[in-house]
Design a protein around this motif. Structure first.
Motif, short mmCIF file in Angstrom:
data_model
loop_
_atom_site.label_atom_id
_atom_site.label_comp_id
_atom_site.label_asym_id
_atom_site.label_seq_id
_atom_site.Cartn_x
_atom_site.Cartn_y
_atom_site.Cartn_z
N SER A 128 16.50 29.93 -3.12
CA SER A 128 17.83 29.43 -3.39
C SER A 128 17.97 28.42 -2.04
O SER A 128 17.15 27.99 -1.26
CB SER A 128 18.46 30.52 -3.57
OG SER A 128 20.20 30.10 -3.53
N TYR A 129 19.26 28.09 -1.70
CA TYR A 129 19.71 27.41 -0.51
C TYR A 129 20.98 28.09 -0.11
O TYR A 129 21.68 28.88 -0.90
CB TYR A 129 19.82 25.98 -0.75
CG TYR A 129 20.63 25.59 -1.86
CD1 TYR A 129 21.91 25.21 -1.41
CD2 TYR A 129 20.62 25.66 -3.18
CE1 TYR A 129 22.82 24.65 -2.49
CE2 TYR A 129 21.36 25.40 -4.32
CZ TYR A 129 22.56 24.78 -3.54
OH TYR A 129 23.60 24.42 -4.50
N GLN A 130 21.38 27.76 1.01
CA GLN A 130 22.69 28.18 1.81
C GLN A 130 23.40 27.17 2.27
O GLN A 130 22.77 26.31 3.17
CB GLN A 130 22.49 29.46 2.57
CG GLN A 130 23.87 30.00 3.22
CD GLN A 130 24.49 30.42 2.14
OE1 GLN A 130 24.20 31.39 1.32
NE2 GLN A 130 26.10 30.10 2.12
N CYS A 131 24.47 26.68 1.81
CA CYS A 131 25.51 25.60 2.58
C CYS A 131 26.27 26.26 3.56
O CYS A 131 26.54 27.56 3.46
CB CYS A 131 26.29 25.14 1.51
SG CYS A 131 25.32 24.24 0.15
N TYR A 132 26.49 25.47 4.78
CA TYR A 132 27.09 26.02 5.88
C TYR A 132 27.81 24.76 6.27
O TYR A 132 27.45 23.61 6.34
CB TYR A 132 26.57 26.97 6.71
CG TYR A 132 25.45 25.88 7.31
CD1 TYR A 132 25.53 25.78 8.81
CD2 TYR A 132 24.01 26.05 7.04
CE1 TYR A 132 24.53 24.79 9.25
CE2 TYR A 132 23.07 25.38 7.61
CZ TYR A 132 23.22 24.81 8.95
OH TYR A 132 22.28 24.14 9.77
N CYS A 133 28.96 25.16 7.19
CA CYS A 133 29.59 23.94 7.51
C CYS A 133 29.66 23.93 9.13
O CYS A 133 29.48 24.85 9.85
CB CYS A 133 31.29 23.99 7.13
SG CYS A 133 31.41 24.14 5.35
N ARG A 134 30.29 22.74 9.67
CA ARG A 134 30.36 22.63 11.08
C ARG A 134 31.49 23.12 11.41
O ARG A 134 32.47 23.53 10.84
CB ARG A 134 30.26 20.79 11.50
CG ARG A 134 29.18 20.14 10.78
CD ARG A 134 28.88 18.70 11.27
NE ARG A 134 27.98 18.01 10.61
CZ ARG A 134 28.08 17.27 9.53
NH1 ARG A 134 29.20 17.06 9.02
NH2 ARG A 134 27.22 16.57 9.15
N ARG A 135 31.63 23.35 13.01
CA ARG A 135 32.95 23.80 13.42
C ARG A 135 34.07 23.16 12.96
O ARG A 135 34.25 21.82 12.94
CB ARG A 135 32.83 23.86 15.03
CG ARG A 135 33.90 24.42 15.83
CD ARG A 135 33.46 24.57 16.94
NE ARG A 135 34.81 25.04 17.85
CZ ARG A 135 34.56 25.39 19.18
NH1 ARG A 135 33.63 24.81 20.00
NH2 ARG A 135 35.73 26.04 20.04
N GLY A 136 35.19 23.78 12.46
CA GLY A 136 36.45 23.30 12.16
C GLY A 136 36.68 23.17 10.47
O GLY A 136 37.40 22.70 10.05
N TYR A 137 35.45 23.65 10.03
CA TYR A 137 35.44 23.44 8.46
C TYR A 137 35.11 24.90 7.98
O TYR A 137 34.25 25.74 8.65
CB TYR A 137 34.49 22.59 8.10
CG TYR A 137 34.87 21.06 8.31
CD1 TYR A 137 35.70 20.43 7.36
CD2 TYR A 137 34.38 20.50 9.65
CE1 TYR A 137 35.99 18.90 7.62
CE2 TYR A 137 34.85 19.19 9.96
CZ TYR A 137 35.48 18.48 9.13
OH TYR A 137 36.17 17.35 9.40
N GLN A 138 35.21 25.27 6.47
CA GLN A 138 34.92 26.36 6.00
C GLN A 138 34.50 26.26 4.84
O GLN A 138 34.86 25.14 4.21
CB GLN A 138 36.11 27.42 6.02
CG GLN A 138 37.14 26.91 5.14
CD GLN A 138 38.54 28.08 5.37
OE1 GLN A 138 38.35 28.93 5.79
NE2 GLN A 138 39.39 27.66 4.61
N LEU A 139 33.69 27.03 4.09
CA LEU A 139 32.65 26.65 2.79
C LEU A 139 34.11 26.95 1.75
O LEU A 139 34.58 27.77 1.76
CB LEU A 139 31.74 27.62 2.88
CG LEU A 139 30.65 27.05 1.90
CD1 LEU A 139 29.89 25.72 2.28
CD2 LEU A 139 29.48 28.02 1.80
N SER A 140 33.83 26.11 0.72
CA SER A 140 34.68 26.47 -0.44
C SER A 140 34.37 27.48 -1.09
O SER A 140 33.16 28.03 -1.36
CB SER A 140 35.00 25.02 -1.28
OG SER A 140 35.31 25.33 -2.47
N ASP A 141 35.32 28.39 -1.70
CA ASP A 141 35.39 29.46 -2.40
C ASP A 141 35.10 29.39 -3.96
O ASP A 141 34.67 30.02 -4.58
CB ASP A 141 36.45 30.29 -2.34
CG ASP A 141 36.65 31.12 -0.91
OD1 ASP A 141 35.68 31.14 -0.23
OD2 ASP A 141 37.93 31.28 -0.54
#
Length: 640
Positions: free
Chosen positions: A424-437
């Motif tokens: 699989s894979y995992q998305c992550y965000c930079r500081r100041g952002y959050q992953l969409s639910d």
């Protein structure tokens, strides 16, 4: 035993030569004798050749050595002890020892009774040989004792000139006096016949038949096998309808009544019809069938009816196989066809099985036959084969069976950062952002100002930006601090940005300034000078200064008035009453002034909006102390 070996050599030596063996019968016998002497048993005798004849010679020579040794022991016991009661007969070997001992005693007794040593007694061939040897040995012992003392003593016979001789069956030892037994079996000087085994005894030997005569034969006194005439002795089982006819080792029952042609007699003498249609090969001509009758048969013209897979020959006399593989109809559907008598068979390609009932090549479902053994993940059956596939997150490897991890990040599925994991894979965000639910791939901006702690991020106002935020302060009276979050008050009195007149004093407050002017009340004068800029908690003091003859002023109990200017910040929220101003006087509580004592009064002249402030007066350390308490956040410019 030597005679037996020599006879076997003469009879079977040619066989060994023809068989290509490397051992002679003499070698086979010597090996058996050596093994018997060393191991005292023959059950574990190792074979030195694959020849059956060599094996027989090995075994017989070994057994003969054991029997000769046991017999010699018995003869010696008889000579030394004169009795055989000490010998046991529990095994075959000890029985041989006991027999030789008893027969030797019999020979010695015959000598003492002056019975000729060669007298024939019906005690068996082997016992007779042992008895005669001991009888002769006893006679030689007497002759030796009767010869009287002499310098030269012979063990058996003295032939003169100080020369000794030995009895029959013995030979002179190298010392010239004593005699030793001649092993006729080993030297081959016995007269044992084929099928007999030579056993050496003291001064003689004996011949024993190796195998029994078998059914239909009896052993004669001359150690020969003679046929038994069952017909003459009446021990046959022929019925009344038969006559007994003797044969070698058996007999035959001949029927008295003879059957005619087409019949055969059974075991009871009855005449049974012969089925010529079965026992004979093609008794009838082509195109006819054979029908059996009692004592004969008839031939009837055949109306040929061919079964499935055959057709009638051109002459109509026989059925010929149909070659289905060469017919107009394709029977194996693309597979190889092999013709058979009355049928055919499909040679199916790899991945197919031939169904003998439907006569078709059926696909093999490899995925069902070999679950979990063909593919690492998923197996899908295809005609004649199968195909492997992988679950999400994997790709098929080069071998077509295993699955390798798929690096999904190479296709940039994430809006910002991607980390590949196994399967699989995992998305992550930079500081100041959050992953969409919703899709777990898109990075959404975090509104820091809307967070539960957003009110504490900025001291005044928070402004959200993509991936971050920034703080701002009121337009007038404040500037943003170095930390980018707090608001610092601008002191207009210091920077000169106020609008106060020369007669007024500038007093800085949070977010602004005030221009203050103060005059002492009537009959009071100011103590000290008012600065152009009032600092926080600056105090302006007025003391009573009465006009001459002003009795009312003199009698007024208020002697001084102190004005204190206080600026309170409004950015802090108070949850309970707190003391925020602490004023200490220098007037003693119990001082004297004319006729009465001093008293101090604390009052709020301006700024007590909504009665948020209150004053508490108390005595500490002998002086008056005033505290200002509050309940809500307000701005208080000055107080008294």
């Amino acid at each position: 035993m030597a005679l037996c070996v020599l006879l076997l050599c003469s009879l079977f030596g040619g066989l060994l030569g023809q068989g290509g063996e490397h051992f002679s019968l003499d070698d086979c016998c010597k090996h058996g004798q050596k093994y018997g002497n060393n191991h005292k048993e023959c059950t574990s005798l190792p074979l030195i050749s694959g020849s059956p004849t060599c094996r027989i010679v090995q075994e017989q020579c070994c057994v003969t050595v054991l029997e000769d040794n046991m017999c010699t022991i018995g003869i010696n016991v008889a000579k030394e002890q004169g009795a055989c009661d000490s010998l046991l007969t529990s095994t075959c070997e000890t029985k041989t020892t006991k027999m030789c001992c008893d027969c030797c005693l019999l020979g010695r007794a015959a000598h003492e009774l002056d019975v000729p040593c060669d007298h024939s007694l019906s005690v068996g061939y082997q016992c007779s040989l042992v008895s005669r040897a001991c009888c002769v040995d006893g006679a030689s012992n007497n002759q030796t004792s009767q010869s009287g003392p002499t310098e030269w003593k012979c063990a058996h016979l003295c032939v003169g000139n100080n020369t000794c001789g030995c009895l029959k069956g013995y030979k002179l030892r190298p010392d010239g006096k004593s005699c030793e037994d001649i092993n006729e079996c080993l030297l081959g000087s016995s007269n044992c016949r084929v099928g007999e085994r030579c056993i050496n005894t003291e001064g003689a030997f004996r011949c024993i038949r190796e195998v029994s005569c078998g059914t239909g034969y009896e052993l004669t006194e001359s150690n020969n096998c003679k046929d038994i005439d069952e017909c003459e002795t009446g021990i046959h089982n022929c019925g009344q309808q038969f006559e007994c006819q003797n044969t070698q080792g058996s007999f035959r029952c001949i029927p008295k009544v003879k059957c005619g042609n087409g019949f055969i007699q059974d075991a009871l003498g009855n005449c049974i019809d012969i089925n010529e249609c079965v026992t004979q090969t093609s008794p009838c001509n082509r195109g006819h069938i054979c029908i059996n009758t009692v004592g004969s048969y008839i031939c009837q013209r055949n109306s040929v009816n061919c079964g499935r897979g055959y057709h009638l020959s051109d002459d109509g006399t026989r059925c010929v196989d149909i070659d289905e593989c060469k017919g107009p109809q394709e029977v194996c559907s693309g597979h190889a066809c092999i013709n058979q008598l009355g049928s055919y068979r499909c040679e199916c390609e790899t991945g197919y099985n031939f169904n003998s009932i439907t006569r078709l090549c059926e696909d093999i479902n490899e995925c069902r036959h070999y679950p979990g053994r063909l593919c690492a993940h998923k197996c899908e059956n295809t005609p004649g084969s199968y195909q492997c596939s992988c679950t999400t997150g994997f790709k098929l490897s080069s071998d077509g069976r295993n699955c390798d991890d798929l690096n999904e990040c190479e296709s940039n599925p994430c809006s910002q950062e991607c980390a590949n994991v196994y399967g699989s894979y995992q998305c992550y965000c930079r500081r100041g952002y959050q992953l969409s639910d919703i899709d777990a791939m898109t990075c959404e901006d975090i509104d820091e100002c809307a967070l539960p702690t957003g009110g504490h991020i900025c001291s005044y106002r928070c402004h959200n930006t993509p991936g971050s935020f920034h703080c701002s302060c009121p337009v007038n009276g404040y500037t943003l601090a170095i930390n980018g979050r707090s608001c610092q008050d601008v002191d207009e009195c210091v920077t000169g940005r106020h609008t106060c007149a020369e007669s007024e004093s500038c007093f800085n407050i949070q977010g602004g300034f005030r221009c203050l002017s103060f005059d002492c009340p009537h009959n009071y004068r100011r103590v000290g000078q008012t600065a152009a800029r009032l600092e926080r908690s600056d105090t302006v003091r007025c003391v009573k200064s009465c006009q001459p003859n002003d009795i009312a002023c003199v009698l007024d109990p208020t002697h001084s008035v102190a004005h204190t200017f206080i600026s309170l910040p409004t950015f802090r929220e108070f949850l309970r009453p707190e003391e925020i101003v602490f004023l200490r006087t220098t007037v003693p509580v119990y001082g004297s002034y004319h006729l009465g004592g001093y008293d101090v009064k604390f009052e709020i002249l301006e700024g007590n909006v909504e009665n948020a402030f209150d004053i508490l007066k108390r005595v500490e350390n002998g002086v008056y102390v005033g505290d200002k308490d509050f309940y809500v956040t307000v701005i208080c410019d000055d107080s008294h």
